[in-house]
Design an enzyme around this catalytic site. Structure first.
Site, PDB file in Angstrom:
ATOM      1  N   HIS A  37       0.834  -1.207   0.000  1.00  0.00           N
ATOM      2  CA  HIS A  37       0.000   0.000   0.000  1.00  0.00           C
ATOM      3  C   HIS A  37       0.875   1.267   0.000  1.00  0.00           C
ATOM      4  CE1 HIS A  37      -2.907  -2.777   2.263  1.00  0.00           C
ATOM      5  NE2 HIS A  37      -3.607  -2.403   1.218  1.00  0.00           N
ATOM      6  N   MET A 184       2.727  -9.242  -0.710  1.00  0.00           N
ATOM      7  CA  MET A 184       2.195  -8.654   0.523  1.00  0.00           C
ATOM      8  C   MET A 184       0.681  -8.511   0.409  1.00  0.00           C
ATOM      9  SD  MET A 184       4.846  -5.901   1.882  1.00  0.00           S
ATOM     10  CE  MET A 184       6.480  -6.422   2.356  1.00  0.00           C
TER      11      MET A 184
HETATM   12  P1  AMP Z   1      -6.548  -3.669  -0.483  1.00  0.00           P
HETATM   13  O1  AMP Z   1      -6.359  -2.868   0.764  1.00  0.00           O
HETATM   14  O2  AMP Z   1      -6.068  -5.082  -0.347  1.00  0.00           O
HETATM   15  O3  AMP Z   1      -7.925  -3.529  -1.067  1.00  0.00           O
HETATM   16  O4  AMP Z   1      -5.563  -3.049  -1.553  1.00  0.00           O
HETATM   17  C1  AMP Z   1      -5.583  -1.694  -1.869  1.00  0.00           C
HETATM   18  C2  AMP Z   1      -4.705  -1.448  -3.073  1.00  0.00           C
HETATM   19  O5  AMP Z   1      -3.375  -1.895  -2.770  1.00  0.00           O
HETATM   20  C3  AMP Z   1      -5.141  -2.247  -4.294  1.00  0.00           C
HETATM   21  O6  AMP Z   1      -4.979  -1.446  -5.455  1.00  0.00           O
HETATM   22  C4  AMP Z   1      -4.202  -3.415  -4.308  1.00  0.00           C
HETATM   23  O7  AMP Z   1      -3.979  -3.959  -5.591  1.00  0.00           O
HETATM   24  C5  AMP Z   1      -2.940  -2.767  -3.775  1.00  0.00           C
HETATM   25  N1  AMP Z   1      -2.045  -3.784  -3.196  1.00  0.00           N
HETATM   26  C6  AMP Z   1      -2.358  -4.742  -2.293  1.00  0.00           C
HETATM   27  N2  AMP Z   1      -1.296  -5.531  -2.040  1.00  0.00           N
HETATM   28  C7  AMP Z   1      -0.282  -5.059  -2.813  1.00  0.00           C
HETATM   29  C8  AMP Z   1       1.080  -5.459  -3.017  1.00  0.00           C
HETATM   30  N3  AMP Z   1       1.614  -6.487  -2.383  1.00  0.00           N
HETATM   31  N4  AMP Z   1       1.822  -4.738  -3.890  1.00  0.00           N
HETATM   32  C9  AMP Z   1       1.281  -3.677  -4.559  1.00  0.00           C
HETATM   33  N5  AMP Z   1       0.008  -3.258  -4.408  1.00  0.00           N
HETATM   34  C10 AMP Z   1      -0.763  -3.936  -3.557  1.00  0.00           C
END
Ligand code: AMP
Length: 279
Positions: A37, A184
């Site tokens: 994030h 992650m």
């Molecule tokens: P989430 O909180 O899981 O809904 O993710 C929020 C944003 O962070 C989304 O655009 C995800 O694709 C991105 N995201 C989650 N994990 C990762 C990661 N390991 N590397 C890069 N972006 C991520």
């Protein structure tokens, strides 16, 4: 960093920035922030004069029996981390603020939501698109940054932005991984130590196939078999899908080409993990 929990305050803040000619960069999240994030926020910092993140565990993208209640939450730590990377506003609405009594409007992106996660999680992308469009309307971003980790989600949001003439530019940032390669994810927190150890198999399997592709293997079935064979050796891992699809329409391919998406979803215990690589 300013913390905003009301829809009207968020709109006022964005209106004020736009009046001042500021470029707004936005990163939607469900919180429990990790380095993946934070990398999106740093990318947003480069693209915009004002950086907004949202922290909202969106109930409409969870199906019945999924992990909405179990989803990890860590408000104070999230606020500290976002402050440290220079976020200007954290938008942290309550569910009733986003979905007040009488709410009944949803956004549906059709074809590209059908395979992969869309097949196993019916209604998931409808919830994602609905909340992302609402957040876009409130934050009015010039740029929104999403992660390649959720490759299908990024494609679906891009499609929605194009189809519905949303003025934000959608930027997709690379997947950030743990030292053993595990992508992650907030959900990694739900793994037991043994499951966490085994979870590295997902990216190992994808890498095995990618290496074979680099050496010249183009047969999609053979590439998938390589990856699947690795995953089937992992005790307690339940494979949901392992698929090779072209990146523009997510059509299944029989001959692999550069740029194709190899994507996997699997359960370790109760925890569902996803990962992908581009060939
Ligand atoms: P989430 O909180 O899981 O809904 O993710 C929020 C944003 O962070 C989304 O655009 C995800 O694709 C991105 N995201 C989650 N994990 C990762 C990661 N390991 N590397 C890069 N972006 C991520």
């Amino acid at each position: 960093m300013r913390i905003i929990d009301s829809v009207s305050e968020m709109q006022q803040q964005s209106d004020a920035w736009r009046r001042d000619g500021k470029r707004i960069a936005f990163v939607p999240t469900m919180g429990y922030l990790h380095a993946g994030h934070l990398a999106l926020m740093q990318s947003a910092r480069k693209h915009g004069d004002a950086v907004v993140i949202s922290i909202f565990v969106n109930p409409t993208q969870f199906g019945p029996g999924e992990d909405f209640e179990r989803y990890p939450r860590s408000f104070e730590k999230d606020i500290q981390l976002a402050t440290e990377v220079g976020v200007d506003v954290a938008f942290v609405p309550q569910v009733r603020e986003m979905y007040p009594e009488g709410f009944q409007s949803y956004v549906e992106v059709t074809k590209v939501t059908l395979p992969l996660c869309g097949r196993s999680r019916p209604g998931h992308f409808r919830g994602v698109c609905t909340v992302v469009l609402k957040l876009f309307n409130l934050v009015q971003p010039d740029i929104a940054v999403f992660g390649q980790k959720d490759a299908q989600q990024s494609l679906v949001v891009r499609r929605m932005a194009r189809d519905l003439n949303i003025p934000a530019r959608i930027v997709v940032a690379p997947t950030i991984r743990e030292p053993d390669g595990l992508a992650m994810s907030s959900r990694n927190e739900c793994l037991s130590p043994l499951e966490r150890y085994r979870a590295a198999a997902l990216c190992q399997a994808l890498e095995l196939a990618r290496k074979a592709f680099r050496k010249g293997e183009r047969n999609a079935a053979a590439l998938k078999k390589l990856a699947r064979r690795h995953l089937l050796k992992i005790p307690g891992l339940r494979l949901e899908y392992l698929e090779l699809r072209n990146i523009s329409h997510l059509r299944s391919v029989s001959q692999a080409s550069h740029g194709d998406l190899l994507a996997v979803a699997a359960f370790l215990g109760k925890t569902r993990l996803i990962d992908n690589v581009r060939l």
